[in-house]
Scaffold this active site. Structure first.
Site, PDB file in Angstrom:
ATOM      1  N   ASP A   1     -12.143  -4.411  -2.799  1.00  0.00           N
ATOM      2  CA  ASP A   1     -13.171  -5.458  -2.928  1.00  0.00           C
ATOM      3  C   ASP A   1     -14.518  -4.909  -2.506  1.00  0.00           C
ATOM      4  OD1 ASP A   1     -11.320  -5.920  -0.353  1.00  0.00           O
ATOM      5  OD2 ASP A   1     -13.402  -6.284   0.204  1.00  0.00           O
TER       6      ASP A   1
ATOM      7  N   GLU B   1       0.826  -1.214   0.000  1.00  0.00           N
ATOM      8  CA  GLU B   1       0.000   0.000   0.000  1.00  0.00           C
ATOM      9  C   GLU B   1       0.860   1.265   0.000  1.00  0.00           C
ATOM     10  OE1 GLU B   1      -3.794  -1.789   2.549  1.00  0.00           O
ATOM     11  OE2 GLU B   1      -2.047  -1.040   3.602  1.00  0.00           O
TER      12      GLU B   1
HETATM   13  N1  SAH Z   1      -3.462 -12.232   3.254  1.00  0.00           N
HETATM   14  C1  SAH Z   1      -3.620 -10.901   2.719  1.00  0.00           C
HETATM   15  C2  SAH Z   1      -3.637  -9.933   3.845  1.00  0.00           C
HETATM   16  C3  SAH Z   1      -4.491  -8.772   3.600  1.00  0.00           C
HETATM   17  S1  SAH Z   1      -5.545  -8.397   4.925  1.00  0.00           S
HETATM   18  C4  SAH Z   1      -2.561 -10.675   1.684  1.00  0.00           C
HETATM   19  O1  SAH Z   1      -2.033 -11.632   1.170  1.00  0.00           O
HETATM   20  O2  SAH Z   1      -2.240  -9.556   1.270  1.00  0.00           O
HETATM   21  C5  SAH Z   1      -6.399  -7.064   4.246  1.00  0.00           C
HETATM   22  C6  SAH Z   1      -5.771  -5.720   4.370  1.00  0.00           C
HETATM   23  O3  SAH Z   1      -6.452  -4.866   3.476  1.00  0.00           O
HETATM   24  C7  SAH Z   1      -5.956  -5.088   5.746  1.00  0.00           C
HETATM   25  O4  SAH Z   1      -4.864  -4.269   6.064  1.00  0.00           O
HETATM   26  C8  SAH Z   1      -7.263  -4.301   5.614  1.00  0.00           C
HETATM   27  O5  SAH Z   1      -7.220  -3.033   6.256  1.00  0.00           O
HETATM   28  C9  SAH Z   1      -7.471  -4.113   4.129  1.00  0.00           C
HETATM   29  N2  SAH Z   1      -8.759  -4.614   3.571  1.00  0.00           N
HETATM   30  C10 SAH Z   1      -9.052  -4.603   2.260  1.00  0.00           C
HETATM   31  N3  SAH Z   1     -10.285  -5.096   2.039  1.00  0.00           N
HETATM   32  C11 SAH Z   1     -10.801  -5.436   3.245  1.00  0.00           C
HETATM   33  C12 SAH Z   1     -12.043  -6.014   3.659  1.00  0.00           C
HETATM   34  N4  SAH Z   1     -13.000  -6.327   2.802  1.00  0.00           N
HETATM   35  N5  SAH Z   1     -12.227  -6.231   4.977  1.00  0.00           N
HETATM   36  C13 SAH Z   1     -11.276  -5.930   5.874  1.00  0.00           C
HETATM   37  N6  SAH Z   1     -10.072  -5.391   5.535  1.00  0.00           N
HETATM   38  C14 SAH Z   1      -9.827  -5.136   4.223  1.00  0.00           C
END
Ligand code: SAH
Length: 236
Positions: A198, A13
């Site tokens: 998303d 990010e």
């Molecule tokens: N396993 C993932 C980790 C991402 S977690 C990876 O491989 O990249 C998601 C991150 O994006 C968090 O920092 C959160 O703040 C943000 N995020 C994006 N969409 C989200 C959603 N629908 N719900 C919660 N967090 C979300």
């Protein structure tokens, strides 16, 4: 503003605007905490970017790491403004689209179910205020605004959705309200800049949708932050 500080959960990010401004890492600044500092000057303004850091080989997303990063950033850097920039989920029913950038107008927790009276539910939901200039900035730069809601999971359970809907939430992330909580304790203003990876009501599998759109959303986040930094430095 002479000194602004970004708090960002994922390297992906922050990477596009760390590169764009050529700001440099200050190694071990927060040791033994895993948070990482990048620092430089932009248009006469000090720009710091604090990443939550990593554990077990992956970025520390979530509230605990965001709280620590925000607290360390405030105590060690004493910025004029904290900017929590990152990705989020949003809702088709609110007219959101992938890579839309929103400015937050409040931040609350959507997965804290604490029984008791109003005082307990008020405290657990949070509902933290944002920097007073947020609305004007969104208007001046043409960004949408929305309420950030935060929980500890990427997926969304029916009880999360209920809480989000009952409280007028529009953006779903994993850090915003934790940053807001710490800022509220220190009386530091916070600006939220959130880019949509998303759509929580699209029916798609969230992680797949998130992964597919991460690059695009982070590019949009970089473009938005460039405009925001220009805007803040022009107001000095
Ligand atoms: N396993 C993932 C980790 C991402 S977690 C990876 O491989 O990249 C998601 C991150 O994006 C968090 O920092 C959160 O703040 C943000 N995020 C994006 N969409 C989200 C959603 N629908 N719900 C919660 N967090 C979300």
């Amino acid at each position: 503003m002479n000194n602004i500080c970004y708090v960002v959960a994922m390297r992906a990010e922050a990477e596009p605007f760390i590169k764009k401004y050529g700001i440099k890492e200050v190694e071990d600044f927060f040791a033994p905490l895993p948070c990482q500092l990048y620092e430089g000057m932009v248009n006469g303004m000090k720009l710091s970017v604090v990443l939550n850091g990593q554990q077990h080989g992956s970025d520390l997303v979530g509230c605990e790491a965001a709280s620590i990063a925000t607290m360390a950033a405030i105590q060690k850097l004493n910025p004029d403004l904290i900017i929590n920039s990152g990705t989020c989920g949003a809702f088709l029913t609110n007219g959101a689209g992938i890579a839309d950038v929103y400015i937050g107008n409040r931040a609350m927790f959507h997965d804290r179910r604490v029984p008791g009276d109003d005082a307990w539910s008020t405290q657990s939901i949070g509902n933290y205020p944002v920097w007073e200039g947020s609305k004007q900035l969104a208007e001046d730069l043409g960004f949408k605004t929305g309420k950030v809601t935060t929980g500890s999971s990427l997926d969304m359970q029916p009880c999360d959705l209920k809480m989000i809907q009952e409280n007028g939430g529009e953006l779903k992330d994993m850090e915003g309200a934790a940053v807001g909580f710490v800022c509220s304790l220190f009386g530091k203003p916070v600006l939220y800049v959130k880019s949509v990876t998303d759509l929580c009501d699209s029916g798609a599998e969230t992680f797949e949708e998130f992964s597919r759109n991460l690059g695009k959303a982070c590019e949009a986040l970089k473009d938005a932050n460039e405009r925001i930094i220009e805007h803040l430095s022009a107001q000095r």
